[in-house]
Design a protein around this motif. Sequence first.
Motif, PDB file in Angstrom:
ATOM      1  N   MET A   1       0.844  -1.193   0.000  1.00  0.00           N
ATOM      2  CA  MET A   1       0.000   0.000   0.000  1.00  0.00           C
ATOM      3  C   MET A   1       0.883   1.248   0.000  1.00  0.00           C
ATOM      4  O   MET A   1       1.785   1.398   0.827  1.00  0.00           O
ATOM      5  CB  MET A   1      -0.904  -0.003   1.242  1.00  0.00           C
ATOM      6  N   SER A   2       0.674   2.148  -0.978  1.00  0.00           N
ATOM      7  CA  SER A   2       1.522   3.322  -1.109  1.00  0.00           C
ATOM      8  C   SER A   2       1.184   4.359  -0.046  1.00  0.00           C
ATOM      9  O   SER A   2       0.068   4.409   0.461  1.00  0.00           O
ATOM     10  CB  SER A   2       1.362   3.945  -2.494  1.00  0.00           C
ATOM     11  N   GLU A   3       2.185   5.185   0.273  1.00  0.00           N
ATOM     12  CA  GLU A   3       1.979   6.256   1.235  1.00  0.00           C
ATOM     13  C   GLU A   3       1.357   7.462   0.545  1.00  0.00           C
ATOM     14  O   GLU A   3       1.384   7.592  -0.690  1.00  0.00           O
ATOM     15  CB  GLU A   3       3.310   6.643   1.879  1.00  0.00           C
ATOM     16  N   THR A   4       0.808   8.373   1.378  1.00  0.00           N
ATOM     17  CA  THR A   4       0.187   9.582   0.858  1.00  0.00           C
ATOM     18  C   THR A   4       0.908  10.809   1.395  1.00  0.00           C
ATOM     19  O   THR A   4       1.075  10.964   2.608  1.00  0.00           O
ATOM     20  CB  THR A   4      -1.303   9.650   1.251  1.00  0.00           C
ATOM     21  N   PHE A   5       1.322  11.662   0.474  1.00  0.00           N
ATOM     22  CA  PHE A   5       1.952  12.932   0.799  1.00  0.00           C
ATOM     23  C   PHE A   5       0.926  14.017   0.512  1.00  0.00           C
ATOM     24  O   PHE A   5       0.501  14.202  -0.630  1.00  0.00           O
ATOM     25  CB  PHE A   5       3.205  13.116  -0.051  1.00  0.00           C
ATOM     26  N   VAL A   6       0.504  14.738   1.556  1.00  0.00           N
ATOM     27  CA  VAL A   6      -0.487  15.795   1.408  1.00  0.00           C
ATOM     28  C   VAL A   6       0.211  17.151   1.497  1.00  0.00           C
ATOM     29  O   VAL A   6       1.048  17.380   2.377  1.00  0.00           O
ATOM     30  CB  VAL A   6      -1.591  15.682   2.484  1.00  0.00           C
ATOM     31  N   VAL A   7      -0.141  18.035   0.579  1.00  0.00           N
ATOM     32  CA  VAL A   7       0.425  19.378   0.527  1.00  0.00           C
ATOM     33  C   VAL A   7      -0.706  20.392   0.670  1.00  0.00           C
ATOM     34  O   VAL A   7      -1.722  20.296  -0.034  1.00  0.00           O
ATOM     35  CB  VAL A   7       1.169  19.620  -0.802  1.00  0.00           C
ATOM     36  N   ILE A   8      -0.523  21.350   1.576  1.00  0.00           N
ATOM     37  CA  ILE A   8      -1.494  22.427   1.752  1.00  0.00           C
ATOM     38  C   ILE A   8      -0.920  23.679   1.111  1.00  0.00           C
ATOM     39  O   ILE A   8       0.019  24.284   1.624  1.00  0.00           O
ATOM     40  CB  ILE A   8      -1.792  22.695   3.239  1.00  0.00           C
ATOM     41  N   GLY A   9      -1.461  24.066  -0.034  1.00  0.00           N
ATOM     42  CA  GLY A   9      -0.987  25.255  -0.741  1.00  0.00           C
ATOM     43  C   GLY A   9      -0.389  24.899  -2.084  1.00  0.00           C
ATOM     44  O   GLY A   9       0.507  24.053  -2.170  1.00  0.00           O
ATOM     45  N   GLY A  10      -0.874  25.550  -3.144  1.00  0.00           N
ATOM     46  CA  GLY A  10      -0.491  25.163  -4.492  1.00  0.00           C
ATOM     47  C   GLY A  10       0.393  26.145  -5.221  1.00  0.00           C
ATOM     48  O   GLY A  10       0.344  26.210  -6.455  1.00  0.00           O
ATOM     49  N   PRO A 104      -6.521  11.541   5.176  1.00  0.00           N
ATOM     50  CA  PRO A 104      -5.360  11.012   5.892  1.00  0.00           C
ATOM     51  C   PRO A 104      -4.058  11.381   5.170  1.00  0.00           C
ATOM     52  O   PRO A 104      -4.044  11.591   3.953  1.00  0.00           O
ATOM     53  CB  PRO A 104      -5.576   9.491   5.859  1.00  0.00           C
ATOM     54  N   TYR A 105      -2.982  11.430   5.927  1.00  0.00           N
ATOM     55  CA  TYR A 105      -1.665  11.651   5.321  1.00  0.00           C
ATOM     56  C   TYR A 105      -0.626  10.814   6.045  1.00  0.00           C
ATOM     57  O   TYR A 105      -0.785  10.460   7.225  1.00  0.00           O
ATOM     58  CB  TYR A 105      -1.277  13.136   5.366  1.00  0.00           C
ATOM     59  N   ASP A 106       0.440  10.488   5.328  1.00  0.00           N
ATOM     60  CA  ASP A 106       1.622   9.894   5.947  1.00  0.00           C
ATOM     61  C   ASP A 106       2.694  10.963   6.163  1.00  0.00           C
ATOM     62  O   ASP A 106       3.436  10.929   7.151  1.00  0.00           O
ATOM     63  CB  ASP A 106       2.159   8.766   5.062  1.00  0.00           C
ATOM     64  N   GLN A 107       2.790  11.889   5.219  1.00  0.00           N
ATOM     65  CA  GLN A 107       3.675  13.051   5.331  1.00  0.00           C
ATOM     66  C   GLN A 107       2.848  14.282   4.932  1.00  0.00           C
ATOM     67  O   GLN A 107       2.014  14.208   4.011  1.00  0.00           O
ATOM     68  CB  GLN A 107       4.872  12.929   4.387  1.00  0.00           C
ATOM     69  N   LEU A 108       3.099  15.403   5.605  1.00  0.00           N
ATOM     70  CA  LEU A 108       2.313  16.612   5.359  1.00  0.00           C
ATOM     71  C   LEU A 108       3.229  17.818   5.206  1.00  0.00           C
ATOM     72  O   LEU A 108       4.150  18.004   6.001  1.00  0.00           O
ATOM     73  CB  LEU A 108       1.347  16.865   6.525  1.00  0.00           C
ATOM     74  N   LEU A 109       2.963  18.621   4.181  1.00  0.00           N
ATOM     75  CA  LEU A 109       3.678  19.883   3.999  1.00  0.00           C
ATOM     76  C   LEU A 109       2.688  21.032   4.108  1.00  0.00           C
ATOM     77  O   LEU A 109       1.681  21.076   3.401  1.00  0.00           O
ATOM     78  CB  LEU A 109       4.363  19.938   2.628  1.00  0.00           C
ATOM     79  N   ILE A 110       2.991  21.965   5.003  1.00  0.00           N
ATOM     80  CA  ILE A 110       2.213  23.197   5.122  1.00  0.00           C
ATOM     81  C   ILE A 110       2.920  24.268   4.298  1.00  0.00           C
ATOM     82  O   ILE A 110       4.049  24.662   4.599  1.00  0.00           O
ATOM     83  CB  ILE A 110       2.095  23.647   6.588  1.00  0.00           C
ATOM     84  N   ALA A 111       2.250  24.707   3.239  1.00  0.00           N
ATOM     85  CA  ALA A 111       2.806  25.737   2.356  1.00  0.00           C
ATOM     86  C   ALA A 111       1.715  26.774   2.099  1.00  0.00           C
ATOM     87  O   ALA A 111       1.320  27.025   0.955  1.00  0.00           O
ATOM     88  CB  ALA A 111       3.308  25.124   1.058  1.00  0.00           C
ATOM     89  N   THR A 112       1.238  27.345   3.188  1.00  0.00           N
ATOM     90  CA  THR A 112       0.075  28.233   3.133  1.00  0.00           C
ATOM     91  C   THR A 112       0.421  29.673   2.758  1.00  0.00           C
ATOM     92  O   THR A 112      -0.476  30.516   2.658  1.00  0.00           O
ATOM     93  CB  THR A 112      -0.656  28.223   4.487  1.00  0.00           C
ATOM     94  N   GLY A 113       1.699  29.973   2.564  1.00  0.00           N
ATOM     95  CA  GLY A 113       2.089  31.286   2.074  1.00  0.00           C
ATOM     96  C   GLY A 113       1.905  32.411   3.073  1.00  0.00           C
ATOM     97  O   GLY A 113       1.938  32.212   4.293  1.00  0.00           O
ATOM     98  N   ALA A 114       1.695  33.595   2.543  1.00  0.00           N
ATOM     99  CA  ALA A 114       1.527  34.796   3.358  1.00  0.00           C
ATOM    100  C   ALA A 114       0.368  35.609   2.791  1.00  0.00           C
ATOM    101  O   ALA A 114      -0.176  35.295   1.737  1.00  0.00           O
ATOM    102  CB  ALA A 114       2.813  35.624   3.353  1.00  0.00           C
ATOM    103  N   HIS A 115       0.005  36.642   3.509  1.00  0.00           N
ATOM    104  CA  HIS A 115      -1.067  37.520   3.047  1.00  0.00           C
ATOM    105  C   HIS A 115      -0.630  38.972   3.179  1.00  0.00           C
ATOM    106  O   HIS A 115       0.206  39.306   4.024  1.00  0.00           O
ATOM    107  CB  HIS A 115      -2.359  37.288   3.837  1.00  0.00           C
ATOM    108  N   ALA A 116      -1.184  39.798   2.314  1.00  0.00           N
ATOM    109  CA  ALA A 116      -0.872  41.225   2.371  1.00  0.00           C
ATOM    110  C   ALA A 116      -1.443  41.833   3.651  1.00  0.00           C
ATOM    111  O   ALA A 116      -2.591  41.568   4.020  1.00  0.00           O
ATOM    112  CB  ALA A 116      -1.450  41.933   1.152  1.00  0.00           C
ATOM    113  N   ILE A 117      -0.636  42.625   4.326  1.00  0.00           N
ATOM    114  CA  ILE A 117      -1.079  43.290   5.549  1.00  0.00           C
ATOM    115  C   ILE A 117      -2.037  44.424   5.181  1.00  0.00           C
ATOM    116  O   ILE A 117      -1.749  45.238   4.294  1.00  0.00           O
ATOM    117  CB  ILE A 117       0.125  43.845   6.327  1.00  0.00           C
ATOM    118  N   GLU A 118      -3.184  44.444   5.846  1.00  0.00           N
ATOM    119  CA  GLU A 118      -4.152  45.531   5.670  1.00  0.00           C
ATOM    120  C   GLU A 118      -4.222  46.329   6.969  1.00  0.00           C
ATOM    121  O   GLU A 118      -4.869  45.911   7.932  1.00  0.00           O
ATOM    122  CB  GLU A 118      -5.532  44.982   5.313  1.00  0.00           C
ATOM    123  N   PRO A 119      -3.551  47.467   7.042  1.00  0.00           N
ATOM    124  CA  PRO A 119      -3.619  48.278   8.266  1.00  0.00           C
ATOM    125  C   PRO A 119      -5.056  48.714   8.531  1.00  0.00           C
ATOM    126  O   PRO A 119      -5.878  48.775   7.607  1.00  0.00           O
ATOM    127  CB  PRO A 119      -2.725  49.480   7.942  1.00  0.00           C
TER     128      PRO A 119
END
Length: 448
Positions: A1-10, A104-119
């Motif tokens: 059974m293969s593992e699953t790599f989940v990535v958050i952010g494209g 479900p995930y076996d490995q997880l990458l958080i790549a959620t980036g950044a956002h523009a600051i709104e004063p």
Amino acid sequence: MSETFVVIGGDAAGMSAASKAKRENPDLDIVVFEKGEWVSYAACGMPYYVKDEIEELEDLVQVTAEEFREERDIDLRTGHEVVGIDPEARTVRVEGDGETFDQPYDQLLIATGAHAIEPPFDGIDLDGVFTIHDMDHADAIQDYVTEAEPQTAAIVGGGYVGIEMAEALDERGLEVHMYEMLPHVLQPFGESVATVVEDHLREQDIHLHLDTAVQGFTGDGAVDGVALEAETVPADIVVVGVGVAPNTALAEDAGIEVGETGAIATDAYGRTNFDRIYAAGDCAEAHNVVTDAPDHVPLALTANRAGRAIGQTVTGTPTEVGGMAGTAIVKAFDIGAARTGLTDEEQARDAGFDPVSVEIQASSRAHYYPGAEELTVMLMADRESGRVIGASIVGREGVKRIDTVATALHGGMTVEDVENLDLAYAPPFSPVWDPVATAARVLSGKVD
């Protein structure tokens, strides 16, 4: 059974990791969740789209969503937002296509980036007030300029985005005012660079308001002015570019540690404080090779390199994400400005150095060769060790020489090392003594 790599952010880090992992292990199941519709795009090109130098917004896309799915066999799901992470169960909760489910995930990458600051400016929600940090922002600005036909523009913030958007909107025929609450634009580049850039902006009829704090925006439905302490200046469109902040809420809610910089803390391999969870890109810290400390400088190359390295790590080849020196370059009409490492002596002292610096003017080519332009080079070193710790360059051509200094920073080179580099010479490209080598030669007399 293969593992699953989940990535958050494209975007940069996420898709670099997914692509590299798939190349290294074609049998790995890779699922990428991106809450928007755009993936793998060149955010740095957006001002040039607004300027009309780039005809189609889609031209900024490096690899399309369809290519990721069909050619790279990556399960890319746009319009899907990860709203929760359960590190113990190794699942992420996802909302998309009208449903909520756990992946479900076996490995997880958080790549959620950044956002523009709104004063918290009054009137920031008025029509015609924009930030620019993603493709939809760029498209909205382009549409507004085309359809509303504004005559005057206000740029709030004198950083990379502000400088580039000033040029873009000037090219579109608008009268441009720039507001910066600090004494100079391009603060991380140092005063010597900033003053040259400021003089050039004024030559281009950009109205600079330095040491000027914006109070808010005025208008009835649509913006018509920028409110300052003592006056209101007309503006038909406003672009707020005062910086970005890392998207860490998702990680923090899951108990993932955030560092002193405000970005997700990671080790040399991009790992967080949870086993099998990584972070990379604009949401994560990176190792500064000059200060030997965590830092947060959200730049495209840092994100791409880190994502690629993590893609190798999760497929069985542990690979360090690498350090960075904060190397950056920006175009301001007819001149360029570049920086790397430390450019402020106070910051250098805070980092434990005894800084000493020189500023020189040198020709970009042999002085007799047509097209030679003056370059201003600031080079900084540690007085005791002689180690080079930073530089800035500004001029009409040749500012990409900053890469020589960036290489020196990564290699821990001294002023003497840089002075004696065997750099290329031919009259159309450089004087016999390259400006960087000249700066090092002058600086060598000031180090111990």
